[in-house]
Design an enzyme around this catalytic site. Sequence first.
Site, PDB file in Angstrom:
ATOM      1  N   THR A  39       0.822  -1.203   0.000  1.00 16.18           N
ATOM      2  CA  THR A  39       0.000   0.000   0.000  1.00 16.18           C
ATOM      3  C   THR A  39       0.863   1.264   0.000  1.00 16.18           C
ATOM      4  O   THR A  39       2.005   1.248   0.479  1.00 16.18           O
ATOM      5  CB  THR A  39      -0.899  -0.005   1.259  1.00 16.18           C
ATOM      6  N   ASP A  40       0.272   2.366  -0.462  1.00 16.40           N
ATOM      7  CA  ASP A  40       0.970   3.662  -0.381  1.00 16.40           C
ATOM      8  C   ASP A  40       1.029   4.171   1.061  1.00 16.40           C
ATOM      9  O   ASP A  40       1.794   5.094   1.363  1.00 16.40           O
ATOM     10  CB  ASP A  40       0.292   4.702  -1.294  1.00 16.40           C
ATOM     11  N   GLU A  41       0.215   3.566   1.963  1.00 17.74           N
ATOM     12  CA  GLU A  41       0.166   4.072   3.339  1.00 17.74           C
ATOM     13  C   GLU A  41       1.492   3.881   4.075  1.00 17.74           C
ATOM     14  O   GLU A  41       1.733   4.524   5.096  1.00 17.74           O
ATOM     15  CB  GLU A  41      -0.980   3.418   4.120  1.00 17.74           C
ATOM     16  N   TYR A  96      -2.101  -0.522  10.972  1.00 21.11           N
ATOM     17  CA  TYR A  96      -2.212  -1.183   9.662  1.00 21.11           C
ATOM     18  C   TYR A  96      -0.976  -0.901   8.812  1.00 21.11           C
ATOM     19  O   TYR A  96      -0.318  -1.822   8.310  1.00 21.11           O
ATOM     20  CB  TYR A  96      -3.476  -0.716   8.926  1.00 21.11           C
ATOM     21  N   LYS A 145       2.032  -3.371   7.362  1.00 18.28           N
ATOM     22  CA  LYS A 145       2.331  -3.530   5.930  1.00 18.28           C
ATOM     23  C   LYS A 145       3.796  -3.134   5.657  1.00 18.28           C
ATOM     24  O   LYS A 145       4.480  -3.773   4.865  1.00 18.28           O
ATOM     25  CB  LYS A 145       1.378  -2.701   5.065  1.00 18.28           C
TER      26      LYS A 145
END
Length: 356
Positions: free
Chosen positions: A135-137, A160, A164
């Site tokens: 993810t970009d997060e 989260y 990741k």
Amino acid sequence: MKKTLLVTGGCGFIGVNFVRLVLATRDDLHVINLDKLTYAGNLQSLADVEDHPDYTFVRGDICDDALIGDLFERHNIQAVVHFAAESHVDRSITGPDAFVRTNVFGTFTLLENARKYWLEHGRGNDESRFLHVSTDEVYGSLGKTGYFTEETPYDPRSPYSASKASSDHFARAYFHTYGLPVLITNCSNNYGPYQFPEKLIPLVLNNALAGKPLPVYGDGGNIRDWLYVQDHCEAILRVLDQGRVGQSYNIGGHNEKTNLEVVEKLCDMVDKRVGLLNNRPRRELITFVADRPGHDRRYAIDASKIDQELGWRPKFTFDQGMEKTVDWYLKNRSWSESVMDGSYQDYYETMYGKGK
Ligand code: NAD
Ligand code: DAU
């Protein structure tokens, strides 16, 4: 000779769309879909492809070392596309344990089994690939300007995204340390058919149809870079086929929108399709609620690497993707209803029986 592709989390939102795309477009691949069927897994979403000759479903946990080892041996797995994860940021704030277990330990278990089978037992070949979907997060939060590139330092800010980020580091470490043929993709917010209605777009759609309040966190000014799920799935296949091992590829939609813009657009689209609600526009249902703790302000992806190296760019504009999405949810209301009343979870027992 077909290549066996292990897809983890194939009953989740993106996994379902990916499995469908592979079965529809690729006759060189046999898909093994390994999914634990957590609350986010919906086997019913793949009911119409269940008997496809190139598809096998296995219910199981990516943390189960013996099961994963057995799958590699039994099916001679040569490619992995790893989606399985706990994916909802709000749930990671109230219950981070499952995120650490599945996202970190589960990814480690898969990497370790790929390493043993392909490298230690010598059963891999030049085409073996492990694609870790991320993810970009992991990059944190942007200010008003700038974009995430593959060189942006990691700065995860929720349980989260921390989980990741950790899984990305393990994946990269397995490439550098053992030479495992790892690829990583970091994608922005997806939307489209089969998304679990806890996420912003399907939640707002369902509430708008039911005339319920539409919760907008904080001031509604947080920005996400929206990507239609079919575009994401095509990008993943492109990276799997042509990506350079050891590399990361950012995937984004070039569609920066504030949450309020997205919610207002959905209200107008629903009004137009099913009529006003008691003669009132659905925008009146918008309700500003307490902000998400640590809410990242802005995400925006620079996707020029995957464009220049692999020739991928999104096909759908935000307007086109939203038309397709809203139409799908309106045509498939029974899908959302079975998710909301919980009956989708009976499907496995009904189809596969106890103890299978
Ligand atoms: P999702 O929550 O809809 O689906 C997750 C799937 O994984 C479910 O089918 C669930 O049953 C399965 N699963 C969970 N724990 C498992 C375990 N221990 N063992 C086996 N299966 C398990 O998620 P999604 O939105 O489809 O996201 C898929 C992947 O893409 C995730 O890794 C996520 O981090 C990443 N991602 C998602 C988005 C997005 O906008 N949705 C964007 C970028 C990256
Ligand atoms: O950026 C990629 C990420 O996108 C993925 O890695 C995650 O798995 C995926 O869930 C998604 O994370 P977000 O937190 O951005 O998605 P969500 O749909 O939960 O929220 C989108 C934005 O809308 C976010 O700024 C929070 C806000 N929001 C969300 C909900 C559920 C609201 O304002 N109201 C809501 O009720």
